[in-house]
Motif scaffolding. Structure first.
Motif, PDB file in Angstrom:
ATOM      1  N   ARG A 262       0.833  -1.214   0.000  1.00 43.13           N
ATOM      2  CA  ARG A 262       0.000   0.000   0.000  1.00 43.13           C
ATOM      3  C   ARG A 262       0.862   1.256   0.000  1.00 43.13           C
ATOM      4  NH1 ARG A 262      -1.192   3.240   3.908  1.00 43.13           N
ATOM      5  NH2 ARG A 262      -0.679   1.794   5.623  1.00 43.13           N
ATOM      6  N   ARG A 263       1.878   1.271   0.860  1.00 49.57           N
ATOM      7  CA  ARG A 263       2.753   2.448   0.942  1.00 49.57           C
ATOM      8  C   ARG A 263       3.560   2.618  -0.348  1.00 49.57           C
ATOM      9  NH1 ARG A 263       3.913   0.117   6.256  1.00 49.57           N
ATOM     10  NH2 ARG A 263       2.582   1.148   7.799  1.00 49.57           N
TER      11      ARG A 263
ATOM     12  N   LEU B 165      -0.771   4.934  -1.355  1.00 45.91           N
ATOM     13  CA  LEU B 165      -2.186   4.975  -0.981  1.00 45.91           C
ATOM     14  C   LEU B 165      -2.363   4.958   0.526  1.00 45.91           C
ATOM     15  CD1 LEU B 165      -3.621   2.373  -3.531  1.00 45.91           C
ATOM     16  CD2 LEU B 165      -3.653   4.865  -3.715  1.00 45.91           C
ATOM     17  N   THR B 166      -3.440   5.545   0.988  1.00 45.29           N
ATOM     18  CA  THR B 166      -3.798   5.495   2.408  1.00 45.29           C
ATOM     19  C   THR B 166      -4.709   4.298   2.655  1.00 45.29           C
ATOM     20  OG1 THR B 166      -5.802   6.824   2.162  1.00 45.29           O
ATOM     21  CG2 THR B 166      -3.726   8.020   2.500  1.00 45.29           C
ATOM     22  N   GLN B 167      -4.931   3.999   3.932  1.00 46.70           N
ATOM     23  CA  GLN B 167      -5.863   2.919   4.267  1.00 46.70           C
ATOM     24  C   GLN B 167      -7.269   3.258   3.777  1.00 46.70           C
ATOM     25  OE1 GLN B 167      -5.311   2.526   8.511  1.00 46.70           O
ATOM     26  NE2 GLN B 167      -3.656   1.027   8.262  1.00 46.70           N
ATOM     27  N   ASP B 168      -7.645   4.519   3.842  1.00 44.70           N
ATOM     28  CA  ASP B 168      -8.954   4.937   3.327  1.00 44.70           C
ATOM     29  C   ASP B 168      -9.050   4.694   1.817  1.00 44.70           C
ATOM     30  OD1 ASP B 168     -10.513   5.842   5.493  1.00 44.70           O
ATOM     31  OD2 ASP B 168      -9.254   7.618   5.662  1.00 44.70           O
ATOM     32  N   ASP B 169      -7.958   5.000   1.100  1.00 41.09           N
ATOM     33  CA  ASP B 169      -7.951   4.778  -0.351  1.00 41.09           C
ATOM     34  C   ASP B 169      -8.213   3.308  -0.686  1.00 41.09           C
ATOM     35  OD1 ASP B 169      -7.314   7.446  -0.869  1.00 41.09           O
ATOM     36  OD2 ASP B 169      -5.156   7.065  -0.805  1.00 41.09           O
TER      37      ASP B 169
ATOM     38  N   ARG C  39     -12.002   1.370   6.431  1.00 38.68           N
ATOM     39  CA  ARG C  39     -10.646   1.681   6.870  1.00 38.68           C
ATOM     40  C   ARG C  39     -10.247   0.828   8.065  1.00 38.68           C
ATOM     41  NH1 ARG C  39      -7.552   3.357  10.320  1.00 38.68           N
ATOM     42  NH2 ARG C  39      -9.255   3.551  11.790  1.00 38.68           N
TER      43      ARG C  39
ATOM     44  N   ALA D 158      -6.991  -1.527   8.481  1.00 39.30           N
ATOM     45  CA  ALA D 158      -6.066  -1.339   9.601  1.00 39.30           C
ATOM     46  C   ALA D 158      -5.901  -2.627  10.405  1.00 39.30           C
ATOM     47  CB  ALA D 158      -6.573  -0.211  10.501  1.00 39.30           C
TER      48      ALA D 158
ATOM     49  N   GLU E 278      -3.725  -5.084   8.438  1.00 36.85           N
ATOM     50  CA  GLU E 278      -2.311  -4.705   8.416  1.00 36.85           C
ATOM     51  C   GLU E 278      -1.633  -4.934   9.766  1.00 36.85           C
ATOM     52  OE1 GLU E 278      -1.846  -0.749   6.930  1.00 36.85           O
ATOM     53  OE2 GLU E 278      -2.327  -1.303   4.865  1.00 36.85           O
TER      54      GLU E 278
END
Length: 466
Positions: free
Chosen positions: A21-22, A26-30, A39, A43, A46
């Motif tokens: 993701r990083r 991208l964010t967790q929301d994305d 989200r 989370a 992860e």
């Protein structure tokens, strides 16, 4: 494999997702928004607190372009999880039976003359022995309960026999028989009550799961997985009818996972269309449109039951938000898809789609838009082609007719039509979305009709059904 080791594998899998993701910025929301999750779920995955299902990982794999890394990690975790469960079950079996059922005991128990060590008590007075069972004439036990116990025992015997017959690889004839079972359930959705359908579909799904668990060949597994997707989609459909939305969404996810695993775009399209219905009846019209359009895309915009059903539910969702031109365009696509269906695709089944069903979707869209002339014409055609036996579409069409009658100043006729519709359904069939819709129609009547004895009786009947 101990629980600590499995937990570490789960945490490593979560770190792998976070890393990809990083890398993609991208964010967790994305991620949550693009894979239809939340989200908090991303989370939790992860951090190693959750793993969730394969649908999530397939979607993350596609979104993050992880080159198979995420799916491989997920599959490795699930394999280790299965191994741990098998080891735990084996240890439990050994702890319970290892010291008891030695070889000699097993040989004796197999003998036709074997009997347990404890003496069999003499039959008391008033008791007759039949096939080893004691029936006390003076007993106060209910015959129905005794019969149910026998039925349960017999069904256990039947399943054991099925298992013995299925020890070898499943044959083409066996697969064909399962497809006939799935087809039967699809037809049954048109006229059977939800409670009957849930019991029957659940029973066969249990056995289908056992067949899949016997490690069939790759080609047989693909067919069986497609059937599992269809059966799971039927569960979603039935649960949606009785307004069990959360459960319906969970079954939709299972159906999607199976359809993806089967690699069958037509089944996947049909499953997505069923899921779109759940969101429609949850009044989440944006998600309904998203899923319906996705259903048409995965089938390559080619005519199938899934694409015509998706276009029709898209039209209803667009109509609910007042988007007139888009509604008419979606109905036009549904008409076009329907014109290319043939054979079993037109059958009277959840796996088929007919003009009667399209006219129901069409009249509902026009009712929502307030285009009463077009709505009434479509209702006439839907009721002409359909029948009370296909009770869900029939009842919902008549409820829309009552709405149109109210809006055209014929409230008394609307109340009579409403009472006749609900009164013609037995208790099991007036539950869920039919009861919900009937209450909305009743609430929209003028005060004079709402306060009538007919309306009061009807409201009491609907309250029991909800």
């Amino acid at each position: 494999m101990n629980p600590q080791q499995l937990s570490e594998v789960k945490r490593a899998l979560g770190r792998r997702l976070a890393g990809w993701r990083r890398t993609r910025g991208l964010t967790q929301d994305d991620v949550a928004r693009r894979v239809h999750s939340t989200r908090s779920t991303v989370a939790n995955v992860e951090s190693g607190r959750q793993v969730v299902d394969r649908v999530f990982w397939v979607q993350c794999e596609s979104l993050l372009n992880a080159g198979g890394d995420l799916i491989a990690g997920y599959d490795d975790y699930r394999s280790l999880e299965v191994r741990q469960k098998e080891e735990k079950a084996e240890a439990a079996r050994h702890a319970r039976w290892g010291a008891v059922l030695d070889h000699q005991t097993l040989v004796e128990a197999s003998s036709p003359n074997w009997a347990p060590d404890r003496a069999t008590p003499a039959a008391p007075a008033g008791c007759r022995l039949t096939s080893g069972a004691c029936h006390d004439r003076s007993s106060t036990s209910r015959p129905g309960a005794d019969l149910q116990a026998v039925v349960d025992d017999v069904d256990g015997l039947r399943r054991s026999l099925n298992e013995a017959l299925s020890l070898g690889p499943i044959t083409v004839a066996g697969l064909d028989e399962w497809e006939r079972i799935v087809t039967h359930h699809g037809r049954a959705t048109r006229d059977r009550s939800a409670d009957m359908l849930l019991r029957e579909i659940a029973g066969d799904l249990t056995e289908l799961r056992e067949v899949i668990g016997r490690r069939p060949s790759a080609s047989a597994l693909r067919r069986l997985t497609g059937m599992a997707a269809q059966m799971s989609g039927l569960m979603c459909l039935v649960l949606c009818r009785i307004d069990e939305r959360a459960a319906a969404q969970r079954w939709a996810r299972t159906a999607r996972l199976a359809a993806v695993e089967a690699g069958h775009p037509v089944i996947q399209s049909w499953v997505l269309a069923q899921e779109a219905h759940v969101y429609y009846y949850s009044a989440d019209f944006d998600e309904t449109v998203n899923l319906a359009r996705h259903a048409q895309e995965v089938a390559g915009q080619k005519a199938s039951v899934g694409t015509v059903l998706a276009a029709a539910i898209e039209a209803r969702a667009l109509a609910a938000t007042g988007r007139r031109e888009e509604t008419r365009a979606a109905l036009g696509r549904a008409e076009e898809f329907l014109s290319h269906l043939e054979g079993d695709a037109l059958s009277h089944s959840a796996f088929g789609y007919s003009e009667a069903q399209l006219r129901f979707h069409e009249e509902n869209a026009y009712t929502l838009l307030g285009d009463l002339k077009a709505a009434l014409a479509a209702q006439d055609r839907a009721l002409e082609l359909g029948s009370p036996g296909d009770y869900t579409d029939w009842a919902l069409t008549r409820l829309d007719r009552a709405t149109c009658l109210t809006k055209t100043g014929h409230a008394s006729d609307a109340l009579d039509s409403l009472a006749e519709t609900i009164g013609s359904l037995d208790e099991a069939k007036r539950q869920g979305i039919i009861a919900e819709r009937a209450c909305l129609v009743l609430d929209a009547l003028p005060a004079a009709q709402r306060s009538s004895s007919t309306a009061r009786d009807l409201r009491a009947l609907l309250t029991m059904a909800r």
